[in-house]
Design an enzyme around this catalytic site. Structure first.
Site, mmCIF file in Angstrom:
data_model
loop_
_atom_site.group_PDB
_atom_site.id
_atom_site.type_symbol
_atom_site.label_atom_id
_atom_site.label_comp_id
_atom_site.label_asym_id
_atom_site.label_seq_id
_atom_site.Cartn_x
_atom_site.Cartn_y
_atom_site.Cartn_z
ATOM 1 N N ALA A 126 26.939 11.103 17.156
ATOM 2 C CA ALA A 126 26.009 12.209 16.952
ATOM 3 C C ALA A 126 25.961 12.566 15.471
ATOM 4 O O ALA A 126 26.994 12.648 14.809
ATOM 5 C CB ALA A 126 26.466 13.417 17.774
ATOM 6 N N GLN B 36 21.663 6.490 24.300
ATOM 7 C CA GLN B 36 22.759 7.099 25.064
ATOM 8 C C GLN B 36 22.324 8.440 25.638
ATOM 9 O O GLN B 36 21.753 9.275 24.934
ATOM 10 C CB GLN B 36 24.008 7.318 24.213
ATOM 11 C CG GLN B 36 25.156 7.739 25.137
ATOM 12 C CD GLN B 36 26.435 8.139 24.423
ATOM 13 O OE1 GLN B 36 26.412 8.971 23.540
ATOM 14 N NE2 GLN B 36 27.551 7.551 24.837
ATOM 15 N N CYS C 31 32.943 12.408 25.569
ATOM 16 C CA CYS C 31 32.960 13.512 24.603
ATOM 17 C C CYS C 31 34.135 14.456 24.883
ATOM 18 O O CYS C 31 34.266 14.993 25.985
ATOM 19 C CB CYS C 31 31.634 14.264 24.681
ATOM 20 S SG CYS C 31 31.542 15.539 23.431
ATOM 21 N N ASN D 234 36.930 -0.175 22.695
ATOM 22 C CA ASN D 234 36.588 0.746 21.604
ATOM 23 C C ASN D 234 37.835 1.503 21.145
ATOM 24 O O ASN D 234 38.622 1.955 21.960
ATOM 25 C CB ASN D 234 35.524 1.733 22.121
ATOM 26 C CG ASN D 234 35.160 2.823 21.127
ATOM 27 O OD1 ASN D 234 35.049 3.983 21.503
ATOM 28 N ND2 ASN D 234 34.969 2.479 19.870
HETATM 29 C C1 LIG Z 1 30.957 11.798 14.197
HETATM 30 C C2 LIG Z 1 31.151 11.204 15.574
HETATM 31 C C3 LIG Z 1 30.208 11.439 16.553
HETATM 32 C C4 LIG Z 1 30.368 10.875 17.831
HETATM 33 N N1 LIG Z 1 29.388 11.068 18.767
HETATM 34 C C5 LIG Z 1 29.474 10.429 19.960
HETATM 35 C C6 LIG Z 1 28.430 10.505 20.921
HETATM 36 O O1 LIG Z 1 27.420 11.179 20.728
HETATM 37 N N2 LIG Z 1 28.580 9.808 22.084
HETATM 38 C C7 LIG Z 1 29.708 9.078 22.360
HETATM 39 O O2 LIG Z 1 29.800 8.460 23.431
HETATM 40 N N3 LIG Z 1 30.717 9.003 21.471
HETATM 41 C C8 LIG Z 1 30.613 9.639 20.291
HETATM 42 N N4 LIG Z 1 31.618 9.493 19.363
HETATM 43 C C9 LIG Z 1 32.762 8.620 19.683
HETATM 44 C C10 LIG Z 1 32.516 7.191 19.173
HETATM 45 O O3 LIG Z 1 31.394 6.628 19.818
HETATM 46 C C11 LIG Z 1 33.760 6.297 19.426
HETATM 47 O O4 LIG Z 1 33.993 6.236 20.803
HETATM 48 C C12 LIG Z 1 34.999 6.828 18.740
HETATM 49 O O5 LIG Z 1 34.721 7.191 17.406
HETATM 50 C C13 LIG Z 1 36.134 5.800 18.779
HETATM 51 O O6 LIG Z 1 35.759 4.612 18.148
HETATM 52 P P1 LIG Z 1 36.239 4.254 16.644
HETATM 53 O O7 LIG Z 1 37.734 4.288 16.626
HETATM 54 O O8 LIG Z 1 35.654 2.912 16.373
HETATM 55 O O9 LIG Z 1 35.684 5.346 15.761
HETATM 56 C C14 LIG Z 1 31.504 10.081 18.111
HETATM 57 C C15 LIG Z 1 32.457 9.860 17.109
HETATM 58 C C16 LIG Z 1 32.303 10.400 15.850
HETATM 59 C C17 LIG Z 1 33.340 10.118 14.805
#
Ligand SMILES: Cc1cc2nc3c(=O)[nH]c(=O)nc-3n(C[C@H](O)[C@H](O)[C@H](O)COP(=O)(O)O)c2cc1C
Length: 390
Positions: free
Chosen positions: A29, A81, A112, A215
């Site tokens: 987001a 999404q 979330c 992930n």
């Molecule tokens: C700024 C930010 C916004 C996020 N917004 C969403 C979102 O809208 N929907 C979602 O499923 N995950 C959201 N996430 C989670 C990420 O999709 C991801 O699952 C999470 O950051 C872990 O992956 P990573 O270690 O590669 O960052 C968000 C993460 C961050 C950092």
């Protein structure tokens, strides 16, 4: 370091779509808007998920939400999404997506951890109510499948270590007909702290027949290969690792294709990427604005949050950093980028380091009696969000 042993690398199959390399830009987001996705797509292949859209806002035709559903003309598949907590509203939202041909793939957000969401029983709290979860996923799949649009779910391990849901929820989603399941290897209570549990991702992969996407904590392309080797997943989902480093997608394509080169852009190349990013955001906001000058300012404002990520580890003074994080126009950005020394090499000490959110764990806010009502399939009260991208 010895190269990890890899299972056969194949394109990721998401319903009718073949995705190569098997790489997914995680929905974020406030980040993964059409401009940012284009910037990443210019680097390498994969599937690039847009910002989260709430089902309620879509059904109510909220103008800001409708503007957020924007894809590049060459964006294939268009990946959207949705966040929902009510099976009927979710089904109505999915029907709008397919009837208006707004996307080619729908992901459902059950990850979330934000208190405003879990306190009402949404996001990562929802899979605990297993019958509601199953009903919601099935409602989305049933509404999407006549149009051949695959539905996936993205979830966490559970609420906390004593309330894990991921295997049961993964099996329920598979029964409901999803095309794939993505697991962020953290509980809601962990938020973004600690490290992602790749063993849990391996356990889910073992349990399911549909593709599983892993992930959490992929900071470099070689982390993605390590995750595939460790878990056997069918694809990887990258969130924070690409913040200020969209070229990670070029590295990922190289890695999955068996090539060893990795990008280490000097400050001049980083500045050119920053310029490109800002320009794409300006294009996006100008396209959505009545007043083009306002569009340029809004695009530049949206870019500000990325400045610190791009410059992480580079020797750039605090005054220049601050000015870059306050730009209102592309001319101002050009002027400030011109003050950077383009020959400064990439700060290799930042490789493999976490970036973006890394907050501390905390107790998960839940509605009263939530943990004692696993089989209640009533949609939680007030958990639908009106506003997208939150
Ligand atoms: C700024 C930010 C916004 C996020 N917004 C969403 C979102 O809208 N929907 C979602 O499923 N995950 C959201 N996430 C989670 C990420 O999709 C991801 O699952 C999470 O950051 C872990 O992956 P990573 O270690 O590669 O960052 C968000 C993460 C961050 C950092």
């Amino acid at each position: 370091m010895t190269a990890p042993t890899l299972p056969a690398l194949r394109p990721l199959t998401l319903g009718p779509h073949q995705v190569w390399p098997p790489v997914v830009l995680a929905p974020m987001a406030g980040i993964t808007n059409v401009g940012f996705r284009r910037l990443c797509r210019e680097q390498g292949g994969g599937i690039y998920v847009c910002e989260m859209i709430t089902t309620r806002a879509l059904v109510e035709r909220n103008p800001k939400t409708l503007r957020m559903i924007a894809f590049g003309a060459d964006e294939q598949p268009r990946s959207l999404q949705l966040y929902g907590t009510d099976p009927e509203i979710t089904a109505a939202a999915v029907r709008i997506v397919v009837e208006r041909n707004l996307a080619d793939h729908i992901d459902l957000n059950f990850g979330c951890p934000v208190p405003k969401v879990t306190r009402r029983g949404g996001g990562s709290a929802l899979p605990w109510r297993r019958r509601l979860f199953a009903r919601l996923v099935r409602a989305a799949v049933d509404a999407a499948s006549p149009a051949g649009v695959p539905v996936t779910v993205k979830m966490r391990k559970g609420i906390d270590d004593d309330h894990l849901t991921y295997v049961e929820a993964g099996l329920a989603a598979q029964d409901a007909g999803v095309a794939a399941v993505a697991l962020h290897g953290r509980t809601a209570a962990q938020r973004y702290s600690g490290t992602a549990d790749w063993d849990a991702i391996a356990t889910l992969k073992q349990a399911l027949d549909v593709p599983v996407l892993g992930n959490g904590d992929i900071w470099e392309a070689d982390d993605a290969l390590r995750m595939v080797a460790h878990t056997g997943v069918d694809g990887v989902v990258i969130g924070r690792g690409c913040l200020g480093r969209p070229w990670l997608f070029a590295d990922l394509e190289a890695a999955f294709t068996g090539r060893t080169e990795r990008r280490l852009p000097n400050l001049g190349e980083v500045a050119a990427t920053m310029r490109r990013h800002a320009e794409l955001l300006v294009d996006q906001f100008v396209a959505g604005a009545r007043n083009p000058a306002r569009g340029e300012r809004d695009g530049c404002t949206d870019f500000r949050k990325h400045v610190a990520w791009y410059l992480k580890g580079f020797p750039v003074g605090s005054e220049l950093r601050r000015s870059l994080a306050m730009i209102d126009s592309l001319a101002q950005l050009d002027d400030l980028l011109g003050k950077l020394d383009p020959t400064v090499p990439f700060p290799v000490e930042t490789l493999g380091q976490p970036r973006g959110r890394t907050n501390s764990p905390g107790k998960v806010a839940l509605p009263d009696g939530w943990l004692a009502s696993r089989d209640d399939d009533t949609p939680p009260d007030g958990a639908e969000l009106d506003d997208s991208g939150g």
